[in-house]
Design a protein around this motif. Structure first.
Motif, PDB file in Angstrom:
ATOM      1  N   ARG A   1     -13.999  29.398  29.106  1.00  0.00           N
ATOM      2  CA  ARG A   1     -14.986  29.493  28.226  1.00  0.00           C
ATOM      3  C   ARG A   1     -15.130  31.091  27.729  1.00  0.00           C
ATOM      4  N   LEU A   2     -15.386  31.241  26.403  1.00  0.00           N
ATOM      5  CA  LEU A   2     -15.397  32.542  25.971  1.00  0.00           C
ATOM      6  C   LEU A   2     -16.435  32.550  24.762  1.00  0.00           C
ATOM      7  N   LEU A   3     -17.413  33.619  24.881  1.00  0.00           N
ATOM      8  CA  LEU A   3     -18.177  33.591  23.794  1.00  0.00           C
ATOM      9  C   LEU A   3     -18.489  35.199  23.438  1.00  0.00           C
ATOM     10  N   ARG A   4     -18.563  35.715  22.293  1.00  0.00           N
ATOM     11  CA  ARG A   4     -18.412  37.005  22.132  1.00  0.00           C
ATOM     12  C   ARG A   4     -19.233  36.938  20.769  1.00  0.00           C
ATOM     13  N   VAL A   5     -20.045  38.320  21.126  1.00  0.00           N
ATOM     14  CA  VAL A   5     -21.163  38.600  20.010  1.00  0.00           C
ATOM     15  C   VAL A   5     -20.825  40.147  19.791  1.00  0.00           C
TER      16      VAL A   5
ATOM     17  N   ILE B   1     -20.907  35.917  16.015  1.00  0.00           N
ATOM     18  CA  ILE B   1     -20.865  35.020  17.162  1.00  0.00           C
ATOM     19  C   ILE B   1     -19.889  34.226  17.278  1.00  0.00           C
ATOM     20  N   GLU B   2     -18.991  34.246  18.084  1.00  0.00           N
ATOM     21  CA  GLU B   2     -17.684  33.467  18.280  1.00  0.00           C
ATOM     22  C   GLU B   2     -17.435  32.765  19.652  1.00  0.00           C
TER      23      GLU B   2
ATOM     24  N   VAL C   1     -26.952  36.526   4.956  1.00  0.00           N
ATOM     25  CA  VAL C   1     -26.138  35.443   4.607  1.00  0.00           C
ATOM     26  C   VAL C   1     -25.228  34.886   5.898  1.00  0.00           C
ATOM     27  N   VAL C   2     -25.406  33.665   6.009  1.00  0.00           N
ATOM     28  CA  VAL C   2     -24.900  33.077   7.269  1.00  0.00           C
ATOM     29  C   VAL C   2     -23.524  32.265   6.644  1.00  0.00           C
ATOM     30  N   LYS C   3     -22.484  32.497   7.482  1.00  0.00           N
ATOM     31  CA  LYS C   3     -21.122  31.876   7.096  1.00  0.00           C
ATOM     32  C   LYS C   3     -20.669  31.315   8.405  1.00  0.00           C
ATOM     33  N   TYR C   4     -20.172  29.924   8.295  1.00  0.00           N
ATOM     34  CA  TYR C   4     -19.669  29.078   9.246  1.00  0.00           C
ATOM     35  C   TYR C   4     -18.120  29.134   9.216  1.00  0.00           C
ATOM     36  N   ILE C   5     -17.407  29.576  10.355  1.00  0.00           N
ATOM     37  CA  ILE C   5     -15.926  29.392  10.082  1.00  0.00           C
ATOM     38  C   ILE C   5     -15.513  28.600  11.519  1.00  0.00           C
TER      39      ILE C   5
ATOM     40  N   ARG D   1     -16.797  30.391  14.571  1.00  0.00           N
ATOM     41  CA  ARG D   1     -17.307  31.831  14.376  1.00  0.00           C
ATOM     42  C   ARG D   1     -18.498  31.749  13.239  1.00  0.00           C
ATOM     43  N   VAL D   2     -19.390  32.234  13.524  1.00  0.00           N
ATOM     44  CA  VAL D   2     -20.585  32.690  12.563  1.00  0.00           C
ATOM     45  C   VAL D   2     -20.902  34.153  12.190  1.00  0.00           C
TER      46      VAL D   2
END
Length: 130
Positions: free
Chosen positions: A35-39, A53-54, A98-102, A115-116
């Motif tokens: 598991r990987l969470l990157r901020v 946030i990915e 602005v929030v962008k979801y990828i 990725r947010v």
């Protein structure tokens, strides 16, 4: 670091946390290992802070399919509360958050996370006095 005065940048409370919680709850809990969470935060052009946030979870599409299977009538309170909070923070502001979801995919085209990106205007202290 890199000449950035971290004490001069104000992040509204609870702005980043819901996106981190969503990454854990809807993406990472469904995979067993690696598991990987990157901020990450990056200041761009001294007037914009980009928060990323990915995760390497199951992706938004698969997560949505699993939610539909479990509970068809459930509407996420956290998602609607976060959206309303953004609307309040952006109300009558010249520059909005602005929030962008990828959706992320691996080489085989399979979902490999989300990725947010939040683009957050930073107030210029020199112009705030006028």
């Amino acid at each position: 670091r890199d000449g950035i005065d971290l004490n001069a940048i104000y992040l509204p409370p609870m702005l980043i946390r819901p996106y981190v919680e969503n990454a854990i709850k809807h993406g990472l809990l469904h995979i067993k290992k690696n598991r990987l969470l990157r901020v990450k935060f990056e200041l761009q052009m001294q007037h914009t802070l980009v928060a990323v946030i990915e995760d390497n979870g199951i992706g938004r599409k698969r997560s949505e399919e699993m939610k539909r299977f479990r509970r068809q009538t459930h509407k996420s309170f956290a998602t609607s509360a976060t959206q309303k909070r953004l609307e309040l923070l952006n109300y009558q502001k010249p520059h909005e958050i602005v929030v962008k979801y990828i959706d992320l995919f691996n080489e085989e085209g399979q979902a490999s996370g989300t990725r947010v990106e939040l683009t957050i205007p930073v107030k210029d202290e020199d112009t705030s006095a006028s």
